[in-house]
Design a protein around this motif. Structure first.
Motif, PDB file in Angstrom:
ATOM      1  N   GLU A  30       0.773  -1.365  -0.052  1.00 28.28           N
ATOM      2  CA  GLU A  30      -0.180  -0.020  -0.055  1.00 28.28           C
ATOM      3  C   GLU A  30       0.945   1.273   0.062  1.00 28.28           C
ATOM      4  N   ARG A  77      -4.446   5.883   8.587  1.00 24.91           N
ATOM      5  CA  ARG A  77      -5.393   4.971   7.862  1.00 24.91           C
ATOM      6  C   ARG A  77      -6.676   5.684   8.206  1.00 24.91           C
ATOM      7  N   ASP A  78      -7.730   5.673   7.142  1.00 23.28           N
ATOM      8  CA  ASP A  78      -8.964   5.848   7.474  1.00 23.28           C
ATOM      9  C   ASP A  78      -9.615   5.165   8.714  1.00 23.28           C
ATOM     10  N   GLN A  80     -12.605   4.374   9.419  1.00 26.65           N
ATOM     11  CA  GLN A  80     -13.935   3.529   9.049  1.00 26.65           C
ATOM     12  C   GLN A  80     -13.481   2.518   8.156  1.00 26.65           C
ATOM     13  N   SER A  81     -12.742   2.895   7.133  1.00 25.38           N
ATOM     14  CA  SER A  81     -12.511   1.851   6.177  1.00 25.38           C
ATOM     15  C   SER A  81     -11.235   1.177   6.277  1.00 25.38           C
ATOM     16  N   GLY A  82     -10.321   1.473   7.072  1.00 29.18           N
ATOM     17  CA  GLY A  82      -9.100   1.104   7.271  1.00 29.18           C
ATOM     18  C   GLY A  82      -7.941   1.322   5.903  1.00 29.18           C
ATOM     19  N   ALA A  83      -8.347   2.139   5.081  1.00 27.16           N
ATOM     20  CA  ALA A  83      -7.815   2.341   3.820  1.00 27.16           C
ATOM     21  C   ALA A  83      -6.381   2.933   4.206  1.00 27.16           C
TER      22      ALA A  83
END
Length: 190
Positions: A30, A77-78, A80-83
């Motif tokens: 990532e 990371r976000d 909510q999404s973990g992105a």
């Protein structure tokens, strides 16, 4: 494999609504996607990563900072999404200062994430080793990064040519949380 680095002080991570964690080699794919994207290197195009080994080495350097100094850049990371949105925070540079830095995915630009992470990193650095100045080292044409440094409480302390830059007109700025000696400026520019 590296040993697990210590976690950031809870107050530093609580200063933002983002998820901040020390880096791990599991973050490589990532993070490399961000570091190899030319859209995030418009101010420094020749530093873009072209091979995953460059990004892996960067993660190793950051992990050493966590192990040796109790603080280093976080993976952001976000919640909510973990992105993965990017990375940011402070690491000891040359033994004489904390260097504030960050890089975010192009899709994450303009949302205030850099400011949140810069403030959290600056606060954590001051808590861990307050005797070291916090600096942000950037190019003059990167006005967005200059605004982030100012929002994190840093002031412009140096402006001059960027030695070694392929662009002979490039100007290097150093923002810091305190006055810097000539020696500190020279170390930052080395």
């Amino acid at each position: 494999m590296c040993t697990e680095p210590p976690q950031a002080a809870p107050s530093a991570a609580a200063a933002t609504d983002l998820t901040l964690t020390p880096p791990d080699l599991d973050d490589l794919i990532e993070l490399h996607a961000i570091y190899s994207d030319p859209r995030v290197w418009t101010h420094f195009p020749y530093a873009r990563h072209t091979d995953e080994s460059q990004t892996a080495e960067l993660i190793r350097v950051w992990r050493r900072s966590w192990q040796e100094h109790g603080l280093g850049p976080w993976i952001v990371r976000d919640p909510q999404s973990g992105a993965m949105l990017g990375h940011g925070g402070c690491a000891v540079r040359g033994g004489f200062c904390w260097n504030l830095g960050y890089r975010f995915a192009a899709e994450a630009h303009g949302r205030g994430y850099a400011t949140q992470v810069a403030r959290a990193g600056t606060s954590a650095a001051r808590a861990v080793r307050p005797e070291l100045p916090v600096i942000a080292y950037l190019l003059e044409h990167n006005r967005a990064s200059a605004r982030v440094a100012e929002k994190a409480g840093l002031l412009l302390r140096h402006r001059g040519p960027d030695a070694g830059n392929p662009d002979p007109d490039a100007v290097r700025l150093i923002f810091a949380d305190r006055e810097l000696s000539r020696e500190q400026v020279a170390q930052a520019l080395a």
